[in-house]
Structures are given as C-alpha cells and as structure tokens.
Design an enzyme around this catalytic site. Structure first.
Site, mmCIF file in Angstrom:
data_model
loop_
_atom_site.group_PDB
_atom_site.id
_atom_site.type_symbol
_atom_site.label_atom_id
_atom_site.label_comp_id
_atom_site.label_asym_id
_atom_site.label_seq_id
_atom_site.Cartn_x
_atom_site.Cartn_y
_atom_site.Cartn_z
ATOM 1 N N HIS A 1 0.839 -1.197 0.000
ATOM 2 C CA HIS A 1 0.000 0.000 0.000
ATOM 3 C C HIS A 1 0.873 1.245 0.000
ATOM 4 O O HIS A 1 2.097 1.181 0.193
ATOM 5 C CB HIS A 1 -0.915 0.023 1.223
ATOM 6 C CG HIS A 1 -0.195 0.175 2.537
ATOM 7 N ND1 HIS A 1 0.504 -0.863 3.120
ATOM 8 C CD2 HIS A 1 -0.049 1.236 3.365
ATOM 9 C CE1 HIS A 1 1.029 -0.453 4.261
ATOM 10 N NE2 HIS A 1 0.729 0.826 4.427
ATOM 11 N N ASP B 1 0.576 5.116 1.989
ATOM 12 C CA ASP B 1 -0.160 5.541 3.181
ATOM 13 C C ASP B 1 -1.289 6.522 2.892
ATOM 14 O O ASP B 1 -1.106 7.522 2.185
ATOM 15 C CB ASP B 1 0.809 6.161 4.197
ATOM 16 C CG ASP B 1 1.690 5.101 4.837
ATOM 17 O OD1 ASP B 1 1.221 3.949 4.980
ATOM 18 O OD2 ASP B 1 2.845 5.422 5.179
ATOM 19 N N HIS C 1 4.713 0.194 0.068
ATOM 20 C CA HIS C 1 5.388 -0.627 1.076
ATOM 21 C C HIS C 1 4.444 -1.696 1.606
ATOM 22 O O HIS C 1 3.230 -1.605 1.459
ATOM 23 C CB HIS C 1 5.960 0.224 2.213
ATOM 24 C CG HIS C 1 4.957 1.046 2.960
ATOM 25 N ND1 HIS C 1 4.408 2.203 2.455
ATOM 26 C CD2 HIS C 1 4.393 0.871 4.181
ATOM 27 C CE1 HIS C 1 3.561 2.709 3.326
ATOM 28 N NE2 HIS C 1 3.517 1.923 4.385
ATOM 29 N N ARG D 1 5.285 6.377 14.110
ATOM 30 C CA ARG D 1 5.269 6.912 12.743
ATOM 31 C C ARG D 1 4.690 8.312 12.710
ATOM 32 O O ARG D 1 3.691 8.597 13.374
ATOM 33 C CB ARG D 1 4.429 5.998 11.837
ATOM 34 C CG ARG D 1 4.647 6.254 10.357
ATOM 35 C CD ARG D 1 3.728 5.395 9.498
ATOM 36 N NE ARG D 1 2.465 6.081 9.251
ATOM 37 C CZ ARG D 1 1.451 5.557 8.553
ATOM 38 N NH1 ARG D 1 1.543 4.345 8.047
ATOM 39 N NH2 ARG D 1 0.334 6.231 8.380
HETATM 40 C C1 SIN Z 1 3.147 0.978 7.738
HETATM 41 O O1 SIN Z 1 3.462 2.143 7.899
HETATM 42 O O2 SIN Z 1 2.403 0.640 6.836
HETATM 43 C C2 SIN Z 1 3.674 -0.085 8.672
HETATM 44 C C3 SIN Z 1 5.007 -0.567 8.283
HETATM 45 C C4 SIN Z 1 5.598 -1.470 9.331
HETATM 46 O O3 SIN Z 1 4.951 -1.767 10.346
HETATM 47 O O4 SIN Z 1 6.745 -1.870 9.143
#
Ligand code: SIN
Length: 293
Positions: free
Chosen positions: A118, A120, A269, A284
């Site tokens: 995906h 974000d 990612h 994050r």
């Molecule tokens: C994400 O931001 O999608 C999660 C990535 C992760 O947990 O490594």
C-alpha cells in the site's frame, strides 16, 4: 544492503541499497541537522525514495521535529483500535504501530499480521507525501518492511496495461487497514463501486520531480471508476501482479533505533507478519502532501 557505491554528500554518506529503491544514510544524528545538511538530505530522499538511518536515539519530540523539517504533519490515521484509547499515550501526530497489549488493550495499530502492499492514507483527498517510521522494539525475526519503486513499475508496465489505465481514476477504499482490519466507525464493503474513500489518477506526476508513477493505493476494494467490476478486478489483479515483482523492491530488516523515511507519492510498502508473542513497537509521523495529479 547490496554492493554499495558510497557517495559523500554534505558530511554524510549515501549508500544505495543495490536494489530498485532506497539508500542508507551514514554519519548523521537526526537530532542535530543544520539547514545545509538537511537540504542535501532532502535531495537524497527525492532521488532514492526511501532513506534508512541506523542507530538513532529519538524521543517523540525529536521524531516530530525531524519529520516537520519536511513539512507540516498530518494527524495519525484512524485505526480499528482507536476506541481503546491507545493513541492517547502519544501525540495526535504520531501513529503507534504495535502488537503489544497493555491491560489487555493494544497500545497501537496493525497487530502482528502481514500488511499488504500500500501507500499511506491514499484514501484521503490529499494523502501524506511522506512517512517517517522509527523502531523502538523489534522482534527477533519477521516484521520486515519492503518497498517498491512505483516509477520503475510504471516504466516497465506492458503497453497494453498502460493503455488501459491512461487517464483513468481509481477509488481508494478507506474502510480497512493494511492488515485487513475494519477501521473504527467503518462499515464492511459489499460493493466496491460504493466504497468510501478518495478518487485519484492511476498514473500520478510527482509534484517535485515531474516524474510519473503508478498510484494504486492498496488492492483491497480498489475500483477503476466507471469500469465494470469484473473488468476492474481483472485489471487491478494484473497491475498488482506486475508491481509486486521483487525486481522493483527492497526489503529492510529492522534493528532497534532504525528510522526510515519514504516518499508515498512514488513508493509502495508492505510488512511481513511476525510472531504475535514477540514485541514490536514503532512510532510513525506522516507529512502532509498534495492532491495527486
Ligand atoms: C506501515 O506504515 O504501513 C507499517 C510498516 C511497518 O509496520 O513496518
């Protein structure tokens, strides 16, 4: 990391991963960046799309201060766990990603399951241009995060597929997280043509570099606007099979103190599952972006 070419830039080294995307930056403490160093870092980020910094020591204030150098922050996304009050432990501009339970309640989002490919928050009109992810606790194995270069994926897209998406818009469903959990307040999607979210061009142009990339959000409940659902499903399956190829990707194995920043406009990612009895705690930030064009 692959077989790196190391390039000195403004007091730090840029070590490309050797894969289709990403570079490690060596020699910087992200709590102490002068303006010239930051300007060079930003150029390296635009070039490599994902930057890795090892061995950082960041409080939440440090993390927010670093992320804010790139621009104003978005609030953390809604998740299935907001009702637990888990996000109250931190600040509204930090999203806690964790499988850890305290008093039986999750302290963060996404649990220990695999997170699908995906980009974000593409389900909002102006998705964040970048995300910054900092690791506080890491399981002994699993939970690796992979990135895909969606510029390279578009460049390599077979002509017949490209012709089918030129000028087309995709609906990006907002109902589910990348681990497949229904978000707080969302209803299950039974008809992709009615899914809530945002509509964006399937090929977008990077507002800073002018380079085009595939912009697909995530597979779940995607719909090519105006297309018969069966045709849309077949087209999306073909596009995702193409862009999920390892030739466009790089996988990061986390250590505590790692920080990654990625460009949501041109990189996808995903995350591997990990042992739910191990602890993984990440913080994050997401940096505001433009409406995709
Ligand atoms: C994400 O931001 O999608 C999660 C990535 C992760 O947990 O490594």
């Amino acid at each position: 990391m692959g077989d790196p070419a190391t390039v000195a830039e403004s007091g730090f080294d840029v070590v490309p991963t050797g894969a289709a995307i990403g570079a490690e930056i060596v020699g910087l403490d992200l709590r102490a960046l002068d303006d010239a160093t930051f300007a060079a870092l930003r150029q390296a980020w635009l070039k490599h799309q994902v930057l890795l910094f090892r061995g950082q020591t960041m409080s939440d204030d440090d993390l927010v201060a670093f992320a804010q150098r790139f621009g104003p922050l978005d609030r953390a996304p809604a998740s299935e766990y907001d009702a637990s009050g888990s996000q109250e432990k931190s600040r509204p501009d930090i999203w806690i990603i964790s499988n850890v339970l305290e008093d039986g309640k999750p302290i963060g989002a996404l649990g220990a399951d695999e997170a699908e490919w995906h980009t974000d928050m593409s389900y909002v009109d102006a998705p964040p241009m970048a995300s910054v992810l900092y690791s506080l606790e890491i399981p002994p194995t699993g939970g690796d995060t992979s990135f895909a270069n969606m510029v390279a994926a578009l460049e390599a897209l077979p002509a017949d597929l490209r012709a089918q998406i030129e000028g087309k818009t995709l609906n990006h469903d907002s109902s589910y997280t990348s681990t497949g959990q229904l978000r707080k307040g969302a209803d299950p999607v039974t008809d992709v043509t009615q899914a809530p979210g945002a509509r964006h061009p399937m090929i977008r142009t990077h507002p800073e570099s002018g380079v085009q990339s595939l912009y697909l959000g995530r597979r779940r409940n995607g719909w090519v606007v105006g297309m018969d659902v069966a045709q849309s499903e077949a087209l999306l399956d073909a596009l995702w099979a193409h862009c999920a190829s390892p030739r466009f990707a790089w996988t990061h194995q986390w250590r505590t103190g790692d920080l990654l920043i990625w460009d949501n406009r041109s990189a996808n990612h995903r995350r591997d599952a990990f042992d739910a009895s191990a602890r993984r705690v990440m913080h994050r930030c997401q940096i505001k972006g433009d409406v995709p064009r």
